[in-house]
Every structure is written in C-alpha cells, then in structure tokens.
Write a protein that holds these residues in place. Structure first.
Motif, PDB file in Angstrom:
ATOM      1  N   ALA A 194      44.687  23.873 -14.445  1.00  0.00           N
ATOM      2  CA  ALA A 194      46.005  24.242 -14.968  1.00  0.00           C
ATOM      3  C   ALA A 194      45.930  25.502 -15.817  1.00  0.00           C
ATOM      4  N   LEU A 195      44.888  25.621 -16.645  1.00  0.00           N
ATOM      5  CA  LEU A 195      44.739  26.812 -17.478  1.00  0.00           C
ATOM      6  C   LEU A 195      44.543  28.062 -16.624  1.00  0.00           C
ATOM      7  N   VAL A 196      43.723  27.944 -15.592  1.00  0.00           N
ATOM      8  CA  VAL A 196      43.506  29.088 -14.696  1.00  0.00           C
ATOM      9  C   VAL A 196      44.806  29.463 -13.984  1.00  0.00           C
ATOM     10  N   LEU A 197      45.498  28.467 -13.438  1.00  0.00           N
ATOM     11  CA  LEU A 197      46.722  28.733 -12.692  1.00  0.00           C
ATOM     12  C   LEU A 197      47.802  29.349 -13.583  1.00  0.00           C
ATOM     13  N   LEU A 198      47.985  28.806 -14.773  1.00  0.00           N
ATOM     14  CA  LEU A 198      48.992  29.345 -15.671  1.00  0.00           C
ATOM     15  C   LEU A 198      48.664  30.777 -16.097  1.00  0.00           C
ATOM     16  N   GLY A 199      47.383  31.009 -16.372  1.00  0.00           N
ATOM     17  CA  GLY A 199      46.978  32.361 -16.742  1.00  0.00           C
ATOM     18  C   GLY A 199      47.242  33.363 -15.643  1.00  0.00           C
ATOM     19  N   GLN A 200      46.918  32.989 -14.414  1.00  0.00           N
ATOM     20  CA  GLN A 200      47.156  33.882 -13.285  1.00  0.00           C
ATOM     21  C   GLN A 200      48.650  34.072 -13.027  1.00  0.00           C
ATOM     22  N   LEU A 201      49.404  33.005 -13.163  1.00  0.00           N
ATOM     23  CA  LEU A 201      50.847  33.088 -12.941  1.00  0.00           C
ATOM     24  C   LEU A 201      51.507  33.986 -13.972  1.00  0.00           C
TER      25      LEU A 201
END
Length: 400
Positions: free
Chosen positions: A84-91
C-alpha cells in the motif's frame, strides 16, 4: 576540429565564438524552467505523503486496514502495508511524472507514446514491489525475533543486498526497460574495444541499447562489475554523433571504471544502507515517535510507515551531498577522457552535441546545481577541458 573565431569589436585579435548560441541557451533554460515545477512537485508530494503517513496514526490505520483485507495476520499487515505504501507513493507522483513527460515531449525529447509510458510505469512499479515486499518481510521477521536489536543483523543484510543489486542490476533490471543487442562488427566496435584495452579495462562486450523507442537523448555508459561489465551505447548516439565523439563519451565512462567509481559507489552505498538501518533502529526505539505513529514498538507492523518516513527523510537530506560527490566523480571522469585521448577539441564538440541534443541548461542557477545536479554544467565541463589544455599544451593525441 578547432574553435571558430570572430573579430573582437574594436580590436585586432580574434576571440573564440560562444560555445552555445543564444537560442540554444534559451531553449535549455526554457526546458529547465518548464520541468522544474513538475520535478520538485513530485519530490515534495512524495516526501510529504510519506511523512504524513509515518508521523501520524494515519499510516498505522492504513496498515491495519489493508492487512485486514487479507486476513489480518501479522504477515498480512506487513506485506499488504508495504504494498500500500509503494502504491500510494507511486500514485501520488504519477501526475507529476506525466507532466514532466509532456514537457519533454514538447521539446522533442520523447519518442514513446502514452501507452508505452504507462507500460514502463507498471514495470517500474512491479520492480519496486518485487524488492519492497521481501525486504519488509525480512525486516519484520528480524524485529519479531529481536525487537530491540533487530537493526544489527538488518544493517548487515542491507549492505549485502545493496552490493548484490549493484552486480545484478545490468542482468535483471536493465533488460526490463531496454533491449540490448551486440554492436555489429566494424570500425566503431573495434575502436571502442581498443580504447578499453589501452585503458586497461576488461569489458565483456559492446552493446547497443534501443533508447530511440523512448527518447532522442544521447548517452553511453559502462555497467556491471567483473564478468558482467559491458560498454552500452544508445542507438541515438550512434546515429547522431561522429564516431570520434562516441569514443570520447565512452572514454569518459571508462574513467569511472578505471577509478573504480562503480565499486566505490557500491561500497559507499552498502555502508550508507547499513547506516540508514542503524538510524531506523534508533528511531524505532524512540517512544515519542512510535506514539505519534500509532505503533507500540519496532515489531508492530504499524511502525512500517514510520520507518519509511525516516528513510525518505534521510534520503532527502543526503541528496545534495550525494550530488556533490557525483559532480566530483564526473569531473574526474572528464579529465580521464582527456588524458586517454588527448583530444580537447573533439571533447568540447562532444559536450556541445550532448548539451544541445539533450536540451540541457548549459549554465543553470548555481543553487539548483548545488542541490540537484549530478553532473557539472556543460559550460563548466568545457571550461575545465580548456584549462586542462592550457596546463598541458604539448599532450599528444592518442589515435584510436
């Protein structure tokens, strides 16, 4: 090739013509000014999001929520929370990346369509997840076994992992984004291999990267360590630059190998990774930070956003220092290229071509250069080459 000259107004002696025309300078400044808000915006947004999640209970709530979607176990919280942290950061940074791409497209630097760009974004995301999830799992396995001293073995693992990735990068990561084909036998390949041999650098092969399917930018590099070392040349460079200019670019890259910059960078990266883990260990033992983050201790998966925030902050603070070191390394590689070839004029011609084709700001504001530039500006590199020539006027050229 020699520098062109023009009469000096009111004098009898010729003066060197400017290295870059006013139009070329203005174009580079325009690209920098158009790109900078997107680049800075992406960095600041990503950092702000990471800090908000890590220094408030919001991150802990995120880890608990997404972990609950997959059963709510400790392992589920660790893996789902990291994802989730990776996805949110990329988003969060996606609009800024798209904006920067649009700017570069307006300046003719992009040859890839939006669909190809989206595929590259997904590839990058997949690589980040493939790295982040095992790291998070291993990290919290250590914290579970030793909540107070987990950072001691973790520091060693971080150093080893950094070194391994440096070795494996050309084999596993580079092929994800580019196709590499051996350079066709001929004078150019023989010249590059001969250049490496005279420099005492063993390379496995000379490869051509299909950079033209994404960009018009020019580049070459030497990647890998030991058995994986190879010279890589962008197809855009081969199709645009003179053969001698290609050799000067490669001579610069060989300088990195000759001075063990890749090996030194790997060692420093490993030491830096270990140091970051030690600092994370200290942060995870600070009750005030844990309380602010909504976590109980380092073994609590809800501390994951806190650790990510501290790591991101350390990376941001160390950025200018890393850039300063990089500029010194690049300056030394330039000097190596001059010493290897003795061809100052062609070196200057190569720097001009790279700057104009890549639409570089050849003389950026000093503060921006100090904070963000990994290479000296084109005007500084050209001035350094001329200064080198003035100190060694009788240096013979090496015919390659």
């Amino acid at each position: 090739m020699t520098d062109s000259v023009s009469p000096t107004p009111g004098g009898d002696h010729p003066a060197p013509a400017p290295d870059f025309t006013p139009a070329q300078r203005a174009r580079g400044r325009a690209l920098r000014r158009s790109q900078l808000p997107w680049a800075l915006g992406g960095r600041l947004t990503g950092l702000a999001l990471t800090l908000v999640l890590g220094l408030t209970p919001a991150g802990a709530g995120l880890v608990s929520t997404v972990g609950g979607w997959f059963g709510g176990s400790r392992t589920a919280e660790v893996l789902a929370g990291a994802a989730a942290l990776v996805l949110l950061g990329q988003l969060a940074q996606l609009p800024f990346g798209a904006g920067a791409r649009s700017v570069r497209a307006r300046f003719g630097l992009v040859t890839q369509g939006w669909a190809g760009w989206a595929v590259d974004v997904l590839r990058g995301l997949a690589l980040m997840l493939a790295l982040a999830l095992p790291v998070a799992f291993g990290l919290y396995a250590l914290t579970d076994r030793s909540p107070d001293r987990w950072w001691i073995p973790a520091a060693g693992v971080a150093a080893l992992l950094t070194a391994a990735l440096s070795f494996l990068y050309p084999l596993l990561v580079e092929p994800v984004f580019n196709r590499f084909t051996p350079m066709e036998p001929g004078p150019q390949r023989e010249a590059l291999l001969g250049l490496a041999e005279r420099d005492g650098v063993r390379v496995r092969d000379v490869l051509v990267a299909d950079a033209s399917r994404r960009t018009t930018a020019l580049n070459a590099y030497v990647s890998g360590l030991g058995a994986t070392r190879r010279i890589v040349v962008y197809d855009t460079l081969l199709s645009t630059a003179d053969p001698r200019e290609v050799e000067l670019v490669v001579a610069h890259e060989l300088g990195h190998v000759k001075h063990r910059d890749v090996l030194t960078g790997t060692v420093l990266g490993a030491v830096g990774a270990a140091a970051v883990v030690v600092l994370l260990g200290l942060a995870s033992g600070w009750d005030a930070l844990l309380s602010a983050a909504g976590a109980t201790d380092a073994a609590d998966p809800r501390s994951l956003p806190l650790l990510a925030a501290v790591a991101a902050l350390l990376g941001a603070l160390s950025g200018p220092v890393q850039c300063a070191v990089s500029r010194r390394v690049e300056t030394r590689a330039d000097r190596h290229a001059l010493e290897l070839t003795g061809d100052v004029e062609q070196f200057i011609a190569m720097q001009r071509r790279l700057a104009v084709t890549n639409v570089s700001d050849v003389d950026p504001p000093r503060m921006l250069e100090l904070l963000f530039a990994t290479h000296p500006s084109a005007t500084r590199r050209i001035a350094a080459a001329r200064a080198w020539r003035s100190r060694r006027p009788s240096t013979p050229k090496l015919v390659v």
